[in-house]
Design an enzyme around this catalytic site. Structure first.
Site, PDB file in Angstrom:
ATOM      1  CB  SER A   1      -0.976  -0.025   1.180  1.00 51.49           C
ATOM      2  OG  SER A   1      -2.019   0.900   1.002  1.00 51.49           O
TER       3      SER A   1
ATOM      4  CG  ASP B   1      -7.882  -1.292  -3.740  1.00 51.30           C
ATOM      5  OD1 ASP B   1      -8.611  -0.826  -2.841  1.00 51.30           O
ATOM      6  OD2 ASP B   1      -6.639  -1.224  -3.703  1.00 51.30           O
TER       7      ASP B   1
ATOM      8  CG  HIS C   1      -6.108  -1.920  -0.320  1.00 51.75           C
ATOM      9  ND1 HIS C   1      -5.291  -1.508  -1.349  1.00 51.75           N
ATOM     10  CD2 HIS C   1      -5.524  -1.462   0.822  1.00 51.75           C
ATOM     11  CE1 HIS C   1      -4.269  -0.834  -0.855  1.00 51.75           C
ATOM     12  NE2 HIS C   1      -4.384  -0.801   0.455  1.00 51.75           N
TER      13      HIS C   1
END
Length: 326
Positions: A127, A245, A300
């Protein structure tokens, strides 16, 4: 694994009221002229930068280190930390000046007793840790990064902040403050996600005030050629986007793509000036076959052991770090 999530009560309470100027961003150490490659059967050290809300001692992160070593025996894994205290390290994912944080990591890696003596390192960013490792590569790159792999990273920023729960009035209060004061020195020097916020509808404000992303993406009028030359030293730059996501908006930011909030149109990085004029060296890497765009199934940071093991085997094994002339 960390998710890009709403600010929690405990984290927001740590924000101080003093303001600070945005620090100038400059590369710290010039990188070698050519990509550095492994000359032994031992894998290069692996450096991991975790995401928002995580800490370097988290069990999930440690299991990834174990998996890296079981996949490629002999792998030394180092988890980047901004504080030796795990709680403080987690806080630093929400609060802090990214310019100072990247500088600290540059200093830590360049003086580390093992990493500083390695011919190169491999880098894995989860991330927001992905764009932070790219900043490390562009600004200092000592020890140099051989292969950079990022999962669900916000390379072209985020265009929306996460929504708060209906009953979380503290989060809503801070969210309102953040949206009203995105470009203030206070926010840009303290709230981490705001420093990679990029709204295509307000590029003028972004270019003038962004403390982090506008600089590392080389979007300002005066280009930093060191950023491009350092990124070109990568043997591979691999970017994973999560197919479903909904946490990161837009998800295509994982590929440096531009997203239009109004029309939902996505402009691929190859169609952007950033690529065509090669502000970062992405076109050069792509022409050399060193730039890879990958898709990960799921939401995600939903990472399966199979995907991670395949990634470690393909990009971080001893054979993968030898120069193949590409």
């Amino acid at each position: 694994m960390a998710r890009v999530a709403q600010y929690t009560n405990s984290i927001l309470a740590l924000t101080t009221l003093a303001s600070a100027a945005i620090l100038p961003q400059k590369p710290l150490v010039p990188a070698p002229d050519e990509p550095v490659t492994s000359t032994s059967s031992t894998p290069l050290p692996l450096v991991v930068w975790h995401g928002l809300g995580d800490n370097y001692k988290a069990d999930g992160l440690r299991s990834i280190g174990s998996l890296a070593n079981s996949t490629n025996p002999g792998t030394y894994t180092y988890f980047i930390r901004l504080d030796s205290d795990p709680s403080a390290d987690r806080t630093a994912t929400f609060l802090g000046n990214l310019t100072e944080q990247v500088t600290q990591v540059c200093d830590d890696l360049s003086t580390h007793p093992i990493l500083s003596g390695a011919p190169a390192i491999n880098a894995l960013g989860f991330s927001q840790g992905g764009q932070f490792l790219r900043a490390y590569t562009q600004r200092c790159n000592n020890p140099p990064v051989h292969t950079l792999v990022t999962f669900g990273s916000q390379h072209n920023g985020i265009s929306e902040f996460q929504n708060c729960a209906d009953d979380d009035w503290i989060c809503q209060s801070w969210d309102g403050y953040l949206k009203r004061n995105t470009w203030s020195k206070f926010v840009q020097s303290r709230l981490v996600p705001a420093q990679y916020y990029r709204n295509p509808k307000d590029l003028e404000g972004y270019l003038e005030n962004s403390n982090f992303l506008a600089d590392i993406n080389n979007e300002r009028r005066v280009k930093n050629t060191t950023y491009r030359e350092n990124l070109k030293k990568l043997k591979r730059f691999v970017m994973f986007m999560f197919e479903d996501d909904e946490t990161v908006v837009p998800k295509e930011t994982a590929y440096f793509a531009e997203y239009n909030n109004t029309s939902d149109a996505v402009t691929k990085v190859q169609e952007r000036r950033l690529y065509k004029e090669d502000w970062l060296g992405l076109k050069w890497l792509d022409d050399k076959g060193r730039l890879e765009f990958r898709v990960a199934e799921g939401r995600h940071m939903q990472l399966s052991e199979e995907l991670l093991r395949d990634t470690f085997r393909m990009y971080f094994g001893a054979n993968a770090t030898r120069d193949d002339g590409g």
